[in-house]
Design a protein around this motif. Sequence first.
Motif, PDB file in Angstrom:
ATOM      1  N   PRO A 147       0.708  -1.345   0.043  1.00  0.00           N
ATOM      2  CA  PRO A 147       0.087  -0.053  -0.125  1.00  0.00           C
ATOM      3  C   PRO A 147       0.956   1.203   0.024  1.00  0.00           C
ATOM      4  N   LEU A 148       2.241   1.037   0.224  1.00  0.00           N
ATOM      5  CA  LEU A 148       2.855   2.322   0.213  1.00  0.00           C
ATOM      6  C   LEU A 148       3.977   2.191  -0.888  1.00  0.00           C
ATOM      7  N   GLY A 149       3.997   1.397  -1.829  1.00  0.00           N
ATOM      8  CA  GLY A 149       4.650   1.245  -2.904  1.00  0.00           C
ATOM      9  C   GLY A 149       4.470   2.149  -4.025  1.00  0.00           C
ATOM     10  N   ALA A 150       5.176   2.292  -5.098  1.00  0.00           N
ATOM     11  CA  ALA A 150       5.029   3.102  -6.330  1.00  0.00           C
ATOM     12  C   ALA A 150       3.704   3.044  -6.966  1.00  0.00           C
ATOM     13  N   THR A 151       3.285   1.684  -6.957  1.00  0.00           N
ATOM     14  CA  THR A 151       2.157   1.260  -7.705  1.00  0.00           C
ATOM     15  C   THR A 151       0.908   2.085  -7.062  1.00  0.00           C
ATOM     16  N   ALA A 152       1.002   1.643  -5.624  1.00  0.00           N
ATOM     17  CA  ALA A 152      -0.327   2.206  -4.715  1.00  0.00           C
ATOM     18  C   ALA A 152      -0.480   3.728  -4.963  1.00  0.00           C
ATOM     19  N   MET A 153       0.706   4.437  -5.092  1.00  0.00           N
ATOM     20  CA  MET A 153       0.652   5.888  -4.975  1.00  0.00           C
ATOM     21  C   MET A 153      -0.077   6.376  -6.365  1.00  0.00           C
ATOM     22  N   ILE A 154      -0.004   5.473  -7.243  1.00  0.00           N
ATOM     23  CA  ILE A 154      -0.709   5.917  -8.428  1.00  0.00           C
ATOM     24  C   ILE A 154      -2.110   5.339  -8.625  1.00  0.00           C
ATOM     25  N   THR A 155      -2.278   4.283  -8.028  1.00  0.00           N
ATOM     26  CA  THR A 155      -3.474   3.535  -8.667  1.00  0.00           C
ATOM     27  C   THR A 155      -4.336   3.633  -7.501  1.00  0.00           C
ATOM     28  N   THR A 156      -3.979   4.092  -6.161  1.00  0.00           N
ATOM     29  CA  THR A 156      -4.663   4.133  -4.922  1.00  0.00           C
ATOM     30  C   THR A 156      -4.278   5.349  -4.062  1.00  0.00           C
ATOM     31  N   GLN A 157      -5.183   6.201  -4.079  1.00  0.00           N
ATOM     32  CA  GLN A 157      -4.955   7.560  -3.462  1.00  0.00           C
ATOM     33  C   GLN A 157      -5.015   7.396  -1.853  1.00  0.00           C
ATOM     34  N   SER A 158      -5.862   6.361  -1.287  1.00  0.00           N
ATOM     35  CA  SER A 158      -5.883   6.475   0.183  1.00  0.00           C
ATOM     36  C   SER A 158      -4.941   6.537   0.784  1.00  0.00           C
ATOM     37  N   THR A 159      -3.735   6.061   0.567  1.00  0.00           N
ATOM     38  CA  THR A 159      -2.590   5.831   1.384  1.00  0.00           C
ATOM     39  C   THR A 159      -1.428   6.858   0.954  1.00  0.00           C
ATOM     40  N   GLN A 160      -1.592   7.598   0.157  1.00  0.00           N
ATOM     41  CA  GLN A 160      -0.652   8.772  -0.252  1.00  0.00           C
ATOM     42  C   GLN A 160      -0.237   9.551   0.872  1.00  0.00           C
ATOM     43  N   GLN A 161      -1.192  10.079   1.637  1.00  0.00           N
ATOM     44  CA  GLN A 161      -1.033  10.889   2.571  1.00  0.00           C
ATOM     45  C   GLN A 161      -0.021  10.118   3.646  1.00  0.00           C
ATOM     46  N   THR A 162       0.021   8.949   4.030  1.00  0.00           N
ATOM     47  CA  THR A 162       0.836   8.287   4.925  1.00  0.00           C
ATOM     48  C   THR A 162       2.258   8.531   4.359  1.00  0.00           C
ATOM     49  N   LEU A 163       2.556   8.242   3.021  1.00  0.00           N
ATOM     50  CA  LEU A 163       3.816   8.451   2.489  1.00  0.00           C
ATOM     51  C   LEU A 163       4.128   9.875   2.566  1.00  0.00           C
ATOM     52  N   ILE A 164       3.286  10.959   2.181  1.00  0.00           N
ATOM     53  CA  ILE A 164       3.658  12.221   2.418  1.00  0.00           C
ATOM     54  C   ILE A 164       4.020  12.666   3.665  1.00  0.00           C
ATOM     55  N   ASP A 165       3.490  12.154   4.662  1.00  0.00           N
ATOM     56  CA  ASP A 165       3.705  12.550   6.043  1.00  0.00           C
ATOM     57  C   ASP A 165       5.245  12.049   6.446  1.00  0.00           C
ATOM     58  N   LEU A 166       5.476  10.731   5.760  1.00  0.00           N
ATOM     59  CA  LEU A 166       6.882  10.091   6.131  1.00  0.00           C
ATOM     60  C   LEU A 166       8.140  11.105   5.484  1.00  0.00           C
ATOM     61  N   LEU A 167       7.539  11.578   4.456  1.00  0.00           N
ATOM     62  CA  LEU A 167       8.657  12.541   3.471  1.00  0.00           C
ATOM     63  C   LEU A 167       8.748  13.761   4.267  1.00  0.00           C
ATOM     64  N   GLN A 168       7.736  14.329   4.679  1.00  0.00           N
ATOM     65  CA  GLN A 168       7.868  15.624   5.346  1.00  0.00           C
ATOM     66  C   GLN A 168       8.470  15.269   6.650  1.00  0.00           C
ATOM     67  N   GLN A 169       8.194  14.204   7.509  1.00  0.00           N
ATOM     68  CA  GLN A 169       8.825  14.020   8.792  1.00  0.00           C
ATOM     69  C   GLN A 169      10.412  13.669   8.822  1.00  0.00           C
ATOM     70  N   GLN A 170      10.839  13.168   7.685  1.00  0.00           N
ATOM     71  CA  GLN A 170      12.025  12.731   7.459  1.00  0.00           C
ATOM     72  C   GLN A 170      12.831  13.908   6.474  1.00  0.00           C
ATOM     73  N   ALA A 171      12.459  14.961   6.019  1.00  0.00           N
ATOM     74  CA  ALA A 171      12.983  15.887   5.275  1.00  0.00           C
ATOM     75  C   ALA A 171      13.478  15.516   3.965  1.00  0.00           C
TER      76      ALA A 171
END
Length: 293
Positions: free
Chosen positions: A36-60
């Motif tokens: 659910p947090l792989g590149a495939t899911a980021m394109i095909t399933t938007q429901s978990t995008q925010q989880t990854l975005i949060d990680l990216l922001q938290q880890q600069a």
Amino acid sequence: MSKGHTLLATILMLTTSVCAQAIERATWLWKKGGDPLGATAMITTQSTQQTLIDLLQQQAISDVYGSYGQYTQTHTQAVAQWNQTLAAQGIQSHYLMAQNTWVFPSNHDKMLSKLQTRFIDYQHNAAPDAEFAALHLDIEPHALSEWKQGTAQSRQALLWQLIATFQAIRTLLDEQNMTRVKLYADIPTWYDSSDKIDWPDQGAAFFTALSEVLDGISIMAYERDNSASILNATAMERALASPTFSVRLAVDVSTTWQNPAHLNRVITELEAAQQRVDIHDASDYYYWLQAHQ
């Protein structure tokens, strides 16, 4: 202002400047079908995008090397929306292409065809905020059976074919009016020192050619668990860094690290030495951090 206050202000200004320059972390984002947090899911399933975005922001994280494959053709609008989502957060999206056998000249036509349909055509039709900021290549000839069964001379030849592969890609980009698209690639720490290659010049000519065709490299220092070892193993490559050629040091989220505090300490030490760090990879990083909470 007193001399003491002036000195303190200068130190703070320099420290802030160094940190602002160094903290530009990047991460790979692989397809990982079903994750659910792989590149495939980021394109095909938007429901978990925010989880990854949060990680990216938290880890600069400021750059994402995404393996989106043919989704730039089959899910064009979804890819555009994902790139726009990243851009809105100040994160640059790079298109990641990975195929070790592309190093062989006989495979260049197929490689360039994929580059045209999956990347160049997408870029030509994308809105400015939906474009990819760069093209990132993961082509590793040392993973091929031809390398493992070869001689030092045949391995040198494979690495020169790697240069020719990068040149073919750069030429097509330039011919397609994409001279401004940056081109990056991954390499291990040991292309300059391995006795399995036995360069007559420790690879000096190879690295010069590399810096002439690429805009930067990510050095995969995955097996090293301290900053001194990473810096020592990458001294020659880091000497290539210039205003037009970047060198990034990549660490892998694995059993190399005792815990997140250990990894964070090493990343902080590398950034204090003004080295930019890449983390491999995004989804594994998320699960690893969750497991150590």
